[in-house]
Write a protein that holds these residues in place. Structure first.
Motif, PDB file in Angstrom:
ATOM      1  N   ALA A 233     -10.226   1.092   3.646  1.00  0.00           N
ATOM      2  CA  ALA A 233      -8.812   2.022   2.610  1.00  0.00           C
ATOM      3  C   ALA A 233      -7.164   1.761   2.545  1.00  0.00           C
ATOM      4  CB  ALA A 233      -8.696   3.889   3.057  1.00  0.00           C
ATOM      5  N   SER A 234      -7.410   1.648   3.605  1.00  0.00           N
ATOM      6  CA  SER A 234      -5.490   0.682   3.682  1.00  0.00           C
ATOM      7  C   SER A 234      -4.749  -0.167   3.239  1.00  0.00           C
ATOM      8  CB  SER A 234      -5.037   0.842   4.954  1.00  0.00           C
ATOM      9  OG  SER A 234      -5.065   2.014   5.689  1.00  0.00           O
ATOM     10  N   ARG A 236      -7.017  -1.719   0.249  1.00  0.00           N
ATOM     11  CA  ARG A 236      -7.113  -1.123  -1.017  1.00  0.00           C
ATOM     12  C   ARG A 236      -5.563  -0.863  -1.490  1.00  0.00           C
ATOM     13  NH1 ARG A 236     -13.165   0.666  -2.488  1.00  0.00           N
ATOM     14  NH2 ARG A 236     -13.130  -1.421  -3.985  1.00  0.00           N
ATOM     15  N   SER A 237      -5.075   0.500  -0.790  1.00  0.00           N
ATOM     16  CA  SER A 237      -4.162   1.316  -1.304  1.00  0.00           C
ATOM     17  C   SER A 237      -2.751   0.270  -1.535  1.00  0.00           C
ATOM     18  CB  SER A 237      -3.451   1.932  -0.580  1.00  0.00           C
ATOM     19  OG  SER A 237      -3.307   1.854   0.721  1.00  0.00           O
ATOM     20  N   HIS A 238      -2.862  -0.848  -0.882  1.00  0.00           N
ATOM     21  CA  HIS A 238      -1.542  -1.700  -0.747  1.00  0.00           C
ATOM     22  C   HIS A 238      -1.758  -2.832  -1.157  1.00  0.00           C
ATOM     23  CE1 HIS A 238      -0.609   1.445   2.082  1.00  0.00           C
ATOM     24  NE2 HIS A 238       0.770   1.314   2.232  1.00  0.00           N
TER      25      HIS A 238
END
Length: 312
Positions: A233-234, A236-238
């Motif tokens: 998740a981290s 994909r967000s960065h």
């Protein structure tokens, strides 16, 4: 006593990793499966298995189980079913890289067992299985596995068999020859050719993007991390800050154990892991200096397993 304290610190780091997570259910699952269970298993081993013969049974089980998985994978490969989409041999694992990660450490156990039993028939059977396992490792096309085996084998031979300078030179030349032959074989593979050509999408270029994004995440939260099991998740967000069109969107891990630990459990978790590895190697030093050849050989194999795993 020292392990008690550092294991407690490891649990604390994992708890902090749970509290830092945005997905509590996922993090609690990782907390149980990857931190609590292994530490419980560690203490169970110490409590139940106390004699050298009992430890030998454990090592034999590791060797036998890995070889059975390799044999099953070879059957799959021969029949052409159960393989990865790209045709790599993976046995019961997905991806094939996981099979290589389990197989390589077991091969060092098999190597010691073969050496100690030689020239008995069982030793020759072990040698045959080692050759089969090496073939299976090649069919996984895991460059991490190849690198781990090469570095681990170099350490194993140097520490375990090098009592004389003359013998060291022979070992080095034999090992160098094996590396050159292996390199020539690997260099003909399409996967390696794509690296040489500099194709835009290769396993290396994909990992470079992942590592850049991982470092970005670490710089943002160096102490607390982003939470256990929260790498995907981290990421994909960065990853958009690295490239607008990433080569991989579905990335579960950082493809680097140090970066992955730092991202998920912060600085404390990383330091605990480094201490675990360092303490393990430090405790093997007396055995590496032992005049008892069998003791030194097993200690060398254990060091080789750590080196191979970290290299992978």
């Amino acid at each position: 006593q020292q392990f008690n304290w550092i294991n407690l610190a490891g649990i604390l780091a994992a708890v902090l990793g749970v509290t830092a997570s945005s997905d509590l259910r996922l993090s609690l699952g990782v907390f149980k499966g990857w931190w609590v269970d292994p530490i419980i298993f560690f203490y169970l081993l110490l409590a139940v298995i106390k004699t050298p013969s009992s430890w030998l049974k454990v090592l034999n089980a590791v060797w036998a189980s890995a070889s059975l998985l390799a044999a099953y994978g070879l059957i799959e490969y021969g029949w052409g079913w159960g393989l990865q989409a790209d045709g790599l041999l993976n046995s019961v694992y997905n991806p094939a890289n996981y099979l290589a990660m389990y197989l390589v450490p077991a091969m060092f156990v098999g190597a010691v067992l073969t050496w100690q039993l030689w020239p008995l028939k069982l030793a020759k059977l072990n040698l045959f299985i080692l050759i089969i396992d090496l073939w299976v490792l090649f069919l996984t096309k895991s460059y991490g596995g190849f690198l781990g085996l090469a570095l681990g084998a170099g350490v194993f031979l140097w520490l375990g068999l090098s009592l004389q300078i003359q013998l060291r030179r022979k070992i080095f030349l034999i090992f160098l020859g094996i590396l050159i032959i292996s390199g020539l074989v690997i260099s003909t593979q399409p996967k390696f050719q794509s690296l040489i050509r500099g194709d835009k999408r290769t396993s290396l270029s994909t990992r470079q993007e992942i590592w850049q994004t991982s470092w970005l995440l670490i710089k943002e939260r160096p102490i607390t991390g982003w939470g256990l099991g929260n790498f995907q998740a981290s990421y994909r967000s960065h990853t958009k800050y690295i490239t607008l069109t990433p080569l991989e969107w579905f990335v579960v891990k950082a493809h680097n154990i140090f970066l992955n630990l730092w991202v998920e459990v912060g600085l404390l978790g990383l330091l605990v892991f480094i201490y675990w590895v360092g303490k393990f190697l430090w405790q093997l030093i007396p055995s590496l200096k032992s005049d008892i050849f069998g003791r030194r050989l097993w200690a060398s194999a254990l060091v080789a397993i750590i080196v191979a795993t970290l290299a992978h």
